[in-house]
Scaffold this motif. Sequence first.
Motif, PDB file in Angstrom:
ATOM      1  N   VAL A 116       0.823  -1.209   0.000  1.00  0.00           N
ATOM      2  CA  VAL A 116       0.000   0.000   0.000  1.00  0.00           C
ATOM      3  C   VAL A 116       0.859   1.263   0.000  1.00  0.00           C
ATOM      4  O   VAL A 116       0.409   2.349  -0.380  1.00  0.00           O
ATOM      5  N   ARG A 117       2.108   1.137   0.399  1.00  0.00           N
ATOM      6  CA  ARG A 117       2.987   2.302   0.533  1.00  0.00           C
ATOM      7  C   ARG A 117       3.232   3.013  -0.804  1.00  0.00           C
ATOM      8  O   ARG A 117       3.139   4.243  -0.897  1.00  0.00           O
ATOM      9  N   LYS A 118       3.540   2.252  -1.846  1.00  0.00           N
ATOM     10  CA  LYS A 118       3.886   2.857  -3.136  1.00  0.00           C
ATOM     11  C   LYS A 118       2.741   3.681  -3.735  1.00  0.00           C
ATOM     12  O   LYS A 118       2.948   4.834  -4.134  1.00  0.00           O
ATOM     13  N   PRO A 119       1.524   3.137  -3.827  1.00  0.00           N
ATOM     14  CA  PRO A 119       0.453   3.941  -4.437  1.00  0.00           C
ATOM     15  C   PRO A 119       0.094   5.199  -3.664  1.00  0.00           C
ATOM     16  O   PRO A 119      -0.188   6.227  -4.274  1.00  0.00           O
ATOM     17  N   ILE A 120       0.097   5.141  -2.318  1.00  0.00           N
ATOM     18  CA  ILE A 120      -0.331   6.328  -1.577  1.00  0.00           C
ATOM     19  C   ILE A 120       0.777   7.359  -1.421  1.00  0.00           C
ATOM     20  O   ILE A 120       0.491   8.552  -1.248  1.00  0.00           O
ATOM     21  N   GLN A 121       2.042   6.942  -1.516  1.00  0.00           N
ATOM     22  CA  GLN A 121       3.129   7.898  -1.380  1.00  0.00           C
ATOM     23  C   GLN A 121       3.664   8.366  -2.726  1.00  0.00           C
ATOM     24  O   GLN A 121       3.852   9.568  -2.938  1.00  0.00           O
ATOM     25  N   GLU A 122       3.918   7.458  -3.646  1.00  0.00           N
ATOM     26  CA  GLU A 122       4.600   7.809  -4.885  1.00  0.00           C
ATOM     27  C   GLU A 122       3.650   8.001  -6.073  1.00  0.00           C
ATOM     28  O   GLU A 122       3.673   9.034  -6.741  1.00  0.00           O
ATOM     29  N   ASN A 123       2.822   7.008  -6.358  1.00  0.00           N
ATOM     30  CA  ASN A 123       1.926   7.115  -7.516  1.00  0.00           C
ATOM     31  C   ASN A 123       0.959   8.282  -7.375  1.00  0.00           C
ATOM     32  O   ASN A 123       0.729   9.036  -8.322  1.00  0.00           O
ATOM     33  N   TYR A 125       1.377  10.939  -5.692  1.00  0.00           N
ATOM     34  CA  TYR A 125       2.139  12.181  -5.812  1.00  0.00           C
ATOM     35  C   TYR A 125       2.258  12.602  -7.278  1.00  0.00           C
ATOM     36  O   TYR A 125       2.134  13.784  -7.616  1.00  0.00           O
ATOM     37  N   VAL A 126       2.492  11.646  -8.157  1.00  0.00           N
ATOM     38  CA  VAL A 126       2.576  11.937  -9.589  1.00  0.00           C
ATOM     39  C   VAL A 126       1.229  12.409 -10.121  1.00  0.00           C
ATOM     40  O   VAL A 126       1.144  13.380 -10.887  1.00  0.00           O
ATOM     41  N   LEU A 127       0.156  11.744  -9.710  1.00  0.00           N
ATOM     42  CA  LEU A 127      -1.178  12.148 -10.147  1.00  0.00           C
ATOM     43  C   LEU A 127      -1.504  13.564  -9.663  1.00  0.00           C
ATOM     44  O   LEU A 127      -2.109  14.359 -10.394  1.00  0.00           O
ATOM     45  N   GLU A 128      -1.096  13.883  -8.436  1.00  0.00           N
ATOM     46  CA  GLU A 128      -1.303  15.238  -7.915  1.00  0.00           C
ATOM     47  C   GLU A 128      -0.550  16.266  -8.761  1.00  0.00           C
ATOM     48  O   GLU A 128      -1.043  17.375  -8.995  1.00  0.00           O
ATOM     49  N   SER A 129       0.646  15.905  -9.214  1.00  0.00           N
ATOM     50  CA  SER A 129       1.432  16.806 -10.057  1.00  0.00           C
ATOM     51  C   SER A 129       0.693  17.117 -11.352  1.00  0.00           C
ATOM     52  O   SER A 129       0.744  18.248 -11.860  1.00  0.00           O
ATOM     53  N   ASN A 152      10.871  15.714  -2.649  1.00  0.00           N
ATOM     54  CA  ASN A 152      11.140  17.075  -3.099  1.00  0.00           C
ATOM     55  C   ASN A 152      10.008  18.053  -2.766  1.00  0.00           C
ATOM     56  O   ASN A 152      10.077  19.223  -3.151  1.00  0.00           O
ATOM     57  N   ALA A 153       8.998  17.583  -2.071  1.00  0.00           N
ATOM     58  CA  ALA A 153       7.855  18.458  -1.757  1.00  0.00           C
ATOM     59  C   ALA A 153       8.163  19.446  -0.642  1.00  0.00           C
ATOM     60  O   ALA A 153       7.464  20.452  -0.487  1.00  0.00           O
ATOM     61  N   GLY A 154       9.199  19.162   0.163  1.00  0.00           N
ATOM     62  CA  GLY A 154       9.515  20.051   1.276  1.00  0.00           C
ATOM     63  C   GLY A 154       8.971  19.571   2.598  1.00  0.00           C
ATOM     64  O   GLY A 154       8.488  20.372   3.410  1.00  0.00           O
TER      65      GLY A 154
END
Length: 361
Positions: A116-123, A125-129, A152-154
């Motif tokens: 569950v970690r990858k989709p909620i943290q990384e994937n 994040y890309v969709l939000e971008s 890199n979000a701060g």
Amino acid sequence: MNSTSKNKHGRFLPEDFDIAHDLCFTIHDVMLQVIKSGEEGGFFRTKIDLGDGEAQELEEIGDIFEWLEAKSRYEDRAKILATTILPAILSDSLHCIYESLECSRKAKLSITYMLVRKPIQENLYVLESMVLDNLNFANTLASDSLRLRPKNAGGVEGHKNRISKVLEVIGETERLDAGYIAQLRYDKKSEDSFDGICNHAMHLFTEHPAIKTDNLNINFIFSGWEQKWTQWDYLYSRLPYLLFYMHRVVEHIIGAIAPTSPEYLDDISRRISAFVVLWWRDVEEHYKSEELRQFYEKTEKWLNWRCTENGCSLPSLKDIRRMSETGAFPGESLISLKKRNFGYSINSALNKRRANRKKWK
């Protein structure tokens, strides 16, 4: 739905979590339908206009992205990347979510939290971008893709500010809380966060002060049924919230690529909202945060409004259960439901036929 928890071989999930499990799979399946409909309807293929001699130039270069860069056609590049990245990144997310939920059903909770970690943290994040600035997203992907990493979000505060802007764009500032979404995904220092739990699930030993492994212990290895129940409690009280947010993000992106009929979107929203109301009844009191309460109350308020706006009474518990399965309004006849679903099938078939015609032109 792809995977209801009931009547499955290898089931260890307690019935207390059935509603939450099925809510997660409902949202999963709705997002999966985005991919399926997009592929069948040809919505993930992008047409660009070529001027005199440009077809020849493109053929000679052989790489469309190199050609678009040379011609400074950044808007076209952004459109092509959006229709390429969305189904790919979403498909990857859904594979992880599906297997995560299946592992949860089988009580393999360390695997659940790893996945569950990858989709909620990384994937996500890309969709939000893509939501925040699709043109800038495409430019970043082309020039320095490493800048699209969540780190890199701060920090957590940077994620909060970023998510606040996303919630404004998708119209969910009242129902969802940016600070809480950021905390759940990235805050190691908070006990109410997936970050620490997912790191414990992935690593036998962790040294960060907030999640440091205790002496005489190895992360997740010695979980008995009492610990597993706690892990289920946390998973099913928080994951529906994050998946709901992910779905709204995806819905916004696909809306710019291939607008969906308002009637269908309303049907899906009713089903998910009804599930949210049922889910809240099963969340253990200890796991009810104010942010989750706000999510439930705003969702229930919206659901009641949609029913009265449609000339129906406020939904009873029986109505809500039926709505979660079929999208039916209170008192709606079976014939009415069948007509609506038939209409969706016809639209799907027409989109597929149009896509095939375009493909062979």
